[in-house]
Scaffold this active site. Structure first.
Site, PDB file in Angstrom:
ATOM      1  N   CYS A  30       0.864  -1.187  -0.072  1.00  0.00           N
ATOM      2  CA  CYS A  30      -0.125  -0.027   0.113  1.00  0.00           C
ATOM      3  C   CYS A  30       0.911   1.272  -0.181  1.00  0.00           C
ATOM      4  O   CYS A  30       1.944   1.268  -0.131  1.00  0.00           O
ATOM      5  CB  CYS A  30      -0.868   0.002   1.302  1.00  0.00           C
TER       6      CYS A  30
ATOM      7  N   ASP B 218      -2.133  -9.011   7.769  1.00  0.00           N
ATOM      8  CA  ASP B 218      -1.115  -9.604   8.111  1.00  0.00           C
ATOM      9  C   ASP B 218       0.014  -8.588   8.981  1.00  0.00           C
ATOM     10  O   ASP B 218       0.649  -8.783   9.838  1.00  0.00           O
ATOM     11  CB  ASP B 218      -0.371 -10.072   7.160  1.00  0.00           C
TER      12      ASP B 218
ATOM     13  N   ILE C 159       9.189  -9.599 -20.627  1.00  0.00           N
ATOM     14  CA  ILE C 159       9.275  -8.597 -21.408  1.00  0.00           C
ATOM     15  C   ILE C 159      10.394  -8.240 -22.370  1.00  0.00           C
ATOM     16  O   ILE C 159      11.649  -8.710 -21.890  1.00  0.00           O
ATOM     17  CB  ILE C 159       8.985  -7.239 -20.556  1.00  0.00           C
TER      18      ILE C 159
END
Length: 663
Positions: free
Chosen positions: A2, A104, A282
């Site tokens: 986050c 968590d 990629i």
């Protein structure tokens, strides 16, 4: 994963401050697109705390995992965290933590209450940056994981407030910020109620990182090493949402993929345990990594996705990449990872496993072929590993999180790091002219390759397990690196480059590529900002050969004379090194000439060490010349307020705090 942002003891109108903090926290929306929560606490009529959490829900999605967090209903211990704590369930069981929030990260607050501010971080197995406000004692605490896998910055407000953020962009231009800096990995910062300044303490204090003269003697056990790596990968399968693996076809990412495929079905804490693993690579069409990755994917049976890009598309992304990366280093590798992460998110994946760390821990870069001794080999591993938070680790986190994707790096778990960095360097030394008892060359990362060389039950095809190291920015296609250099040649004139020391008084760039990247960085974070000098305190400087530290450039006199290049092709042992031009460093020639008369030529190692120290501390604390140059170049075209800030900041640089010495 986050984004977190908190401001403690900020003064002023509470409503206006909330609006201000909301706007700043919006800059982290890419890190936490799933939800937004804020805890506002009023200490008195004019003093508040705001703790903001932007969530990317991977474990316990929904309300049961929301932040900010509290240890009980009183909310006296309030905390926010960015990261993943892989041993959270065992901590819940061991310490009888019964809390309705299933995040968590919930265990962080309970570990703090049980073990105290300076000890709780030692009990956490994972990656994290956390801020705790103890409203019972008035204590303020911040801590960052052992390798700095999760980014964090801290700032001091002009009103005496304390600021913390996942990314620098929340701090660099707010008029209330007096100064900001990088929060060092493996440290905890504690400020007691009546203290004006907090105390920074290293909690991750392994001998390899605290004692620069330490040379480990323990020889590696192949089974122990293998099981340590396997367990680290298994622990990081913890997820309640779809995930994938990044697969370049090199040793590290291929091992991670193989272990994930082998253990997904038996994992108890993973999403889609009966499904096949998805892998992503990629590159420019025909790139070395694409071919190698396809071979590994076919061998392991993954659902493989190839993402293509062109050099032109990569160049289009440069400004955005530097904005998210918050440095001008690692850009070559960051652009492909940025483009790849967008594709991964578009296909519904929120977490990926990645192979960063092995090259630093085991000496995998090609320049390690030149290590003059086992002792110097180990010291360079220690230098590289301890600085990862400003290099590969920062790239892995910020490029994936730019699109709301979390990258997990099993090879940088505490267990793997501690095992590798307490291993005798005799087990890591490279000698391609020597064969072991099974006829294998002592290639880079030999000991890791050998640990997974199990012919009776192979983890990888032999040609992949024993493939030469290929740097990510090279492996995606040499046209990308060459195209970036050509683009810089077009954008930066010879006249501009000749005056680079005027434009960039602080460690002038030695190539047009870095002139261009520095220019983009300055436009984002330096030019016209009151605290522009602080942005430079957060980034590394120094010459590099094939991703070496500045100190290791002294291993080869020819490297010392060159401008440097991070490409693996800069080292003669690379299969494609023929014809690669390092270029000559004119500043080296001038330095050698000016010092030759007295016969007191400073070694490159000493110069590199001095440069690194000076750049991060002293020169940036007393660099009025940099501001004068910048003022002359930019003040005429700045809006009135920013131009005024630029002019007034010249005096501030001369008196800037020396509190950056720990960075």
């Amino acid at each position: 994963m986050c984004g977190i942002f908190s401001v403690h003891y900020v003064t002023g109108d509470a409503k206006q401050n909330r609006e201000r903090m909301y706007k700043l926290a919006k800059r982290l929306r890419h890190r936490g697109p799933d939800s937004y929560k804020i805890d506002k606490f009023e200490h008195d009529a004019k003093t508040q705390t705001f703790m903001v959490h932007k969530r990317l829900a991977i474990v316990a999605p929904g309300e049961s995992g929301e932040q900010p967090l509290y240890t009980d209903a009183s909310k006296e211990t309030c905390f926010i965290a960015n990261g993943e704590i892989y041993n959270h369930q065992s901590l819940r069981d061991e310490f009888n933590i019964d809390h309705p929030n299933k995040s968590d990260c919930q265990v962080i607050g309970h570990m703090y209450e049980k073990f105290g501010a300076e000890e709780f971080s030692r009990h956490l197995d994972g990656m994290f940056a956390t801020v705790i406000e103890d409203r019972k004692t008035g204590r303020l605490v911040a801590s960052r994981d052992h390798m700095g896998k999760i980014p964090m910055y801290m700032a001091k407000g002009k009103d005496g407030s304390y600021w913390f953020a996942s990314e620098m962009k929340c701090l660099h231009d707010d008029p209330g910020v007096e100064s900001y800096q990088l929060f060092p990995p493996g440290h905890v910062w504690v400020k007691e109620k009546d203290e004006k300044e907090g105390k920074m303490t290293r909690w991750y204090d392994e001998k390899w990182i605290t004692d620069v003269e330490y040379i480990p003697e323990k020889r590696a056990d192949l089974s122990e090493l293998r099981e340590t790596v396997v367990q680290a990968v298994k622990d990081r399968l913890m997820s309640d949402v779809p995930y994938a693996v990044l697969l370049s076809g090199g040793l590290d990412s291929s091992l991670i993929t193989s272990i994930a495929v082998r253990n997904r079905a038996s994992a108890k804490n993973t999403y889609g345990s009966t499904e096949k693993v998805h892998s992503f690579s990629i590159g420019i069409k025909g790139a070395p990594d694409l071919k190698a990755a396809k071979k590994v994917a076919d061998h392991l049976g993954t659902i493989h996705h190839e993402i293509y890009f062109t050099p032109e598309e990569a160049l289009d992304a440069l400004p955005d990449v530097v904005w998210h990366l918050e440095t001008f280093e690692q850009v070559r590798a960051s652009v492909p990872m940025y483009l790849l992460s967008r594709a991964i998110k578009s296909m519904g994946f929120k977490m990926v496993l990645s192979g960063e760390g092995a090259d630093e821990l085991f000496g995998g870069y090609l320049y390690f072929h030149k290590a003059p001794s086992p002792e110097e080999f180990h010291k360079e591993c220690a230098r590289k590993t301890s600085r990862l938070h400003q290099w590969d680790v920062a790239r892995a986190n910020k490029m994936t999180m730019a699109w709301g994707v979390e990258a997990r790096t099993p090879l940088l778990s505490k267990a793997v790091v501690n095992y590798a960095m307490n291993m005798s360097p005799l087990d890591k030394m490279i000698d391609v002219n020597k064969l072991d008892q099974d006829g294998k060359k002592y290639l880079e990362k030999y000991i890791l390759r050998k640990a997974f060389d199990t012919p009776e039950d192979p983890y990888l095809p032999e040609e992949v397990l024993w493939r030469q190291k290929e740097q990510f920015s090279d492996g995606v296609g040499y046209d990308w690196v060459d195209g970036l250099k050509a683009h810089a040649e077009e954008k930066v004139s010879d006249e501009e480059f000749a005056k680079r020391a005027e434009r960039f008084p602080l460690s002038p760039p030695t190539t047009k590529e870095y002139y261009l990247l520095r220019s983009i960085f300055e436009e984002h974070f330096v030019t016209g900002f009151e605290n522009g000098q602080d942005a430079y305190k957060t980034v590394p400087f120094g010459k590099s050969i094939a991703c070496s530290t500045p100190e290791a450039v002294a291993w080869d006199p020819e490297w010392e004379k060159s401008v440097g290049d991070i490409s693996g092709r800069a080292v003669a042992v690379h299969d494609s090194s023929q014809g690669f031009d390092l270029g000559k460093d004119s500043s080296y020639a001038a330095s050698a000439s000016s010092s030759s008369d007295g016969g007191n030529v400073t070694s490159t190692s000493a110069r590199a060490t001095t440069t690194t120290s000076t750049v991060t501390v002293a020169a940036l604390s007393n660099n009025a010349a940099l501001l004068r140059s910048r003022q002359a170049r930019h003040s005429r075209r700045l809006p009135g307020k920013r131009a005024s800030l630029l002019r007034s900041s010249q005096a501030r640089i001369a008196t800037s705090s020396s509190a950056y010495a720990f960075v």
